[in-house]
Design a protein around this motif. Structure first.
Motif, mmCIF file in Angstrom:
data_model
loop_
_atom_site.group_PDB
_atom_site.id
_atom_site.type_symbol
_atom_site.label_atom_id
_atom_site.label_comp_id
_atom_site.label_asym_id
_atom_site.label_seq_id
_atom_site.Cartn_x
_atom_site.Cartn_y
_atom_site.Cartn_z
ATOM 1 N N THR A 73 -16.863 15.356 26.452
ATOM 2 C CA THR A 73 -15.765 14.752 25.710
ATOM 3 C C THR A 73 -16.300 14.216 24.392
ATOM 4 O O THR A 73 -17.452 13.768 24.313
ATOM 5 C CB THR A 73 -15.128 13.605 26.515
ATOM 6 O OG1 THR A 73 -16.131 12.644 26.802
ATOM 7 C CG2 THR A 73 -14.510 14.116 27.793
ATOM 8 N N PRO A 74 -15.505 14.282 23.333
ATOM 9 C CA PRO A 74 -15.986 13.807 22.030
ATOM 10 C C PRO A 74 -16.201 12.288 22.037
ATOM 11 O O PRO A 74 -15.510 11.553 22.740
ATOM 12 C CB PRO A 74 -14.879 14.205 21.067
ATOM 13 C CG PRO A 74 -13.685 14.463 21.905
ATOM 14 C CD PRO A 74 -14.163 14.820 23.263
ATOM 15 N N TRP B 115 -16.592 10.476 16.618
ATOM 16 C CA TRP B 115 -16.068 11.792 16.258
ATOM 17 C C TRP B 115 -14.543 11.757 16.161
ATOM 18 O O TRP B 115 -13.958 12.336 15.248
ATOM 19 C CB TRP B 115 -16.503 12.831 17.288
ATOM 20 C CG TRP B 115 -16.113 14.226 16.907
ATOM 21 C CD1 TRP B 115 -16.839 15.103 16.175
ATOM 22 C CD2 TRP B 115 -14.870 14.881 17.216
ATOM 23 N NE1 TRP B 115 -16.137 16.276 16.013
ATOM 24 C CE2 TRP B 115 -14.925 16.164 16.643
ATOM 25 C CE3 TRP B 115 -13.738 14.517 17.921
ATOM 26 C CZ2 TRP B 115 -13.893 17.074 16.762
ATOM 27 C CZ3 TRP B 115 -12.704 15.428 18.025
ATOM 28 C CH2 TRP B 115 -12.785 16.690 17.461
ATOM 29 N N VAL B 116 -13.902 11.086 17.106
ATOM 30 C CA VAL B 116 -12.441 11.004 17.102
ATOM 31 C C VAL B 116 -11.957 10.254 15.867
ATOM 32 O O VAL B 116 -10.996 10.672 15.201
ATOM 33 C CB VAL B 116 -11.935 10.333 18.400
ATOM 34 C CG1 VAL B 116 -10.443 10.055 18.324
ATOM 35 C CG2 VAL B 116 -12.253 11.200 19.607
ATOM 36 N N ARG C 254 -16.369 8.402 20.389
ATOM 37 C CA ARG C 254 -15.378 7.617 19.660
ATOM 38 C C ARG C 254 -15.525 7.810 18.148
ATOM 39 O O ARG C 254 -14.530 7.919 17.421
ATOM 40 C CB ARG C 254 -15.530 6.151 20.028
ATOM 41 C CG ARG C 254 -14.504 5.256 19.404
ATOM 42 C CD ARG C 254 -14.714 3.812 19.890
ATOM 43 N NE ARG C 254 -13.732 2.935 19.336
ATOM 44 C CZ ARG C 254 -12.625 2.561 19.953
ATOM 45 N NH1 ARG C 254 -12.386 3.016 21.166
ATOM 46 N NH2 ARG C 254 -11.776 1.743 19.372
ATOM 47 N N PHE D 186 -12.425 12.483 12.900
ATOM 48 C CA PHE D 186 -11.447 13.571 12.931
ATOM 49 C C PHE D 186 -10.070 13.083 12.474
ATOM 50 O O PHE D 186 -9.394 13.757 11.694
ATOM 51 C CB PHE D 186 -11.363 14.153 14.345
ATOM 52 C CG PHE D 186 -10.421 15.313 14.469
ATOM 53 C CD1 PHE D 186 -10.783 16.564 13.994
ATOM 54 C CD2 PHE D 186 -9.169 15.162 15.049
ATOM 55 C CE1 PHE D 186 -9.917 17.640 14.090
ATOM 56 C CE2 PHE D 186 -8.301 16.221 15.155
ATOM 57 C CZ PHE D 186 -8.670 17.463 14.676
ATOM 58 N N ILE D 187 -9.670 11.905 12.949
ATOM 59 C CA ILE D 187 -8.378 11.351 12.539
ATOM 60 C C ILE D 187 -8.371 11.068 11.041
ATOM 61 O O ILE D 187 -7.385 11.346 10.348
ATOM 62 C CB ILE D 187 -8.058 10.084 13.360
ATOM 63 C CG1 ILE D 187 -7.755 10.481 14.806
ATOM 64 C CG2 ILE D 187 -6.899 9.312 12.762
ATOM 65 C CD1 ILE D 187 -7.619 9.320 15.766
#
Length: 91
Positions: A8-9, A13-14, A11, A17-18
């Motif tokens: 899972t990516p 990375w998320v 935090r 990405f956002i």
């Protein structure tokens, strides 16, 4: 080999990405706004307003053009010519 894609990516990375998707959406919105409303929304009815757009355009050309010229000369000169050109640029 596949473990990076199966985890899972993180935090970070998320969040990154956002942020990237948000900037992409904002850029697309600005492009659509300019196409729909026209360049009149840039407030170019004052003479000084043109200076910023022209400066940004010219600076973009100055930063991009040397790379294109180098690649074009490289294609014309061949492998040996590129090596000579690189040696000349190192001096």
């Amino acid at each position: 080999m596949c473990s990076p894609t199966e985890r899972t990516p993180t935090r970070a990375w998320v969040v990154a990405f956002i942020a990237a998707v948000s900037l992409l959406a904002y850029g697309l919105f600005c492009i659509c706004w300019t196409i729909w409303m026209g360049t009149g929304t840039w407030n170019l009815n004052r003479t000084i307003g043109w200076g910023y757009d022209i400066t940004n355009f010219v600076c973009g050309l100055v930063l991009v053009m040397p790379e294109h010229l180098f690649l074009q000369f490289g294609c014309c000169l061949g492998k040996d010519g590129v090596q000579v050109l690189i040696e000349q640029l190192k001096r």
